[in-house]
Design an enzyme around this catalytic site. Sequence first.
Site, PDB file in Angstrom:
ATOM      1  N   HIS A  97       6.153 -40.059  -6.582  1.00 56.97           N
ATOM      2  CA  HIS A  97       6.139 -39.089  -7.673  1.00 56.97           C
ATOM      3  C   HIS A  97       5.843 -39.839  -8.970  1.00 56.97           C
ATOM      4  O   HIS A  97       5.611 -41.063  -8.946  1.00 56.97           O
ATOM      5  CB  HIS A  97       7.479 -38.330  -7.741  1.00 56.97           C
ATOM      6  CG  HIS A  97       8.680 -39.232  -7.719  1.00 56.97           C
ATOM      7  ND1 HIS A  97       8.972 -40.107  -8.746  1.00 56.97           N
ATOM      8  CD2 HIS A  97       9.645 -39.420  -6.790  1.00 56.97           C
ATOM      9  CE1 HIS A  97      10.080 -40.766  -8.460  1.00 56.97           C
ATOM     10  NE2 HIS A  97      10.500 -40.381  -7.259  1.00 56.97           N
ATOM     11  N   HIS A 140       7.472 -43.244  -9.603  1.00 58.83           N
ATOM     12  CA  HIS A 140       6.835 -44.406  -8.967  1.00 58.83           C
ATOM     13  C   HIS A 140       5.560 -44.784  -9.724  1.00 58.83           C
ATOM     14  O   HIS A 140       5.280 -45.961  -9.948  1.00 58.83           O
ATOM     15  CB  HIS A 140       6.434 -44.091  -7.521  1.00 58.83           C
ATOM     16  CG  HIS A 140       7.585 -43.796  -6.609  1.00 58.83           C
ATOM     17  ND1 HIS A 140       7.838 -42.541  -6.115  1.00 58.83           N
ATOM     18  CD2 HIS A 140       8.534 -44.596  -6.092  1.00 58.83           C
ATOM     19  CE1 HIS A 140       8.883 -42.581  -5.320  1.00 58.83           C
ATOM     20  NE2 HIS A 140       9.339 -43.811  -5.296  1.00 58.83           N
ATOM     21  N   SER A 196      12.442 -38.649  -4.803  1.00 56.31           N
ATOM     22  CA  SER A 196      11.742 -38.141  -3.609  1.00 56.31           C
ATOM     23  C   SER A 196      12.576 -37.065  -2.933  1.00 56.31           C
ATOM     24  O   SER A 196      12.043 -36.224  -2.210  1.00 56.31           O
ATOM     25  CB  SER A 196      11.485 -39.285  -2.630  1.00 56.31           C
ATOM     26  OG  SER A 196      10.784 -40.309  -3.273  1.00 56.31           O
TER      27      SER A 196
END
Length: 283
Positions: A34, A37, A186
């Site tokens: 996402h 990251h 996540s």
Amino acid sequence: MKEISTVAQLREAVADAKKAGATVGLVPTMGALHAGHVSLIERARRECDFVVVSVFVNPTQFNNPDDLRTYPRTLEADCEKLTAAGVDVAFVPSVEEIYPEPDTRVFDLGPVAEVMEGAMRPGHFNGVAQIVSKLFSYVHPDRAYFGEKDYQQIAVIRRMVELEGFKLEIVPCPIKRHDDGLAMSSRNVRLSAEQRAQAPAIHRILAQSVEDAVECHDINALQQRVVEAINAVDGMEVEYYQIVDALTLQPVAAWDGRHPLVGCVTVWMGDVRLIDNIKYPKA
Ligand code: PAF
């Protein structure tokens, strides 16, 4: 971008880059990428010549088999994001490649690993130390990037680096939040629409606590207020909220209102476990 699945290929790609004089950045991930990251990868891209991102759902750090089974896996979308972010190597190994035989190493991670997540998830941090030490030994990066959402994990990794004698810089990166304040994770995709609408309350309540701490230096009272406020939100149950020393992660008996602390929370929403944290005092 090169997608690589074996340790031998990874070592070779990194050796070639180093031979050409490149500095190497590593961003370890478990995929389901996402914007949080991506922000780590962008920072690595700015600061290093050659960027490696690992995508590996590491079984040894899951103490709950259901959590491992339901952990989101979105490799195709991940690779698109990695290509768009200009990553040089995506390392996507199989479990057999990383663990041809069981990893029986037990790391002496000390007090930073004994509190909070360490107490609630036995073996979790040892598993993190196993995989991250393996990745460091394959890549020997100049810098490795980790998100501060997993605040305690960074302290544990620093300890592992000290134990193993790796020479690199650990780069902590600020938590990336959705516009409504929810920390990107996540696991957020597993929230129902109703839970997702409630979830920003966690950050709102933590931010309020930092405001409260301008007047109130009583750690127990601050902790209790946060727990009560989160538990009052429909569908939320706090596993723990602990305000600890920002460096040692140990509980503080008395606070002068200035010494840096971090408040770490774990909240269950149904079967989804969310974590977040906030720094004290107010900046
Ligand atoms: O933070 C994570 O996603 C994981 O714990 C890590 C560091 C990639 C190790 O598997």
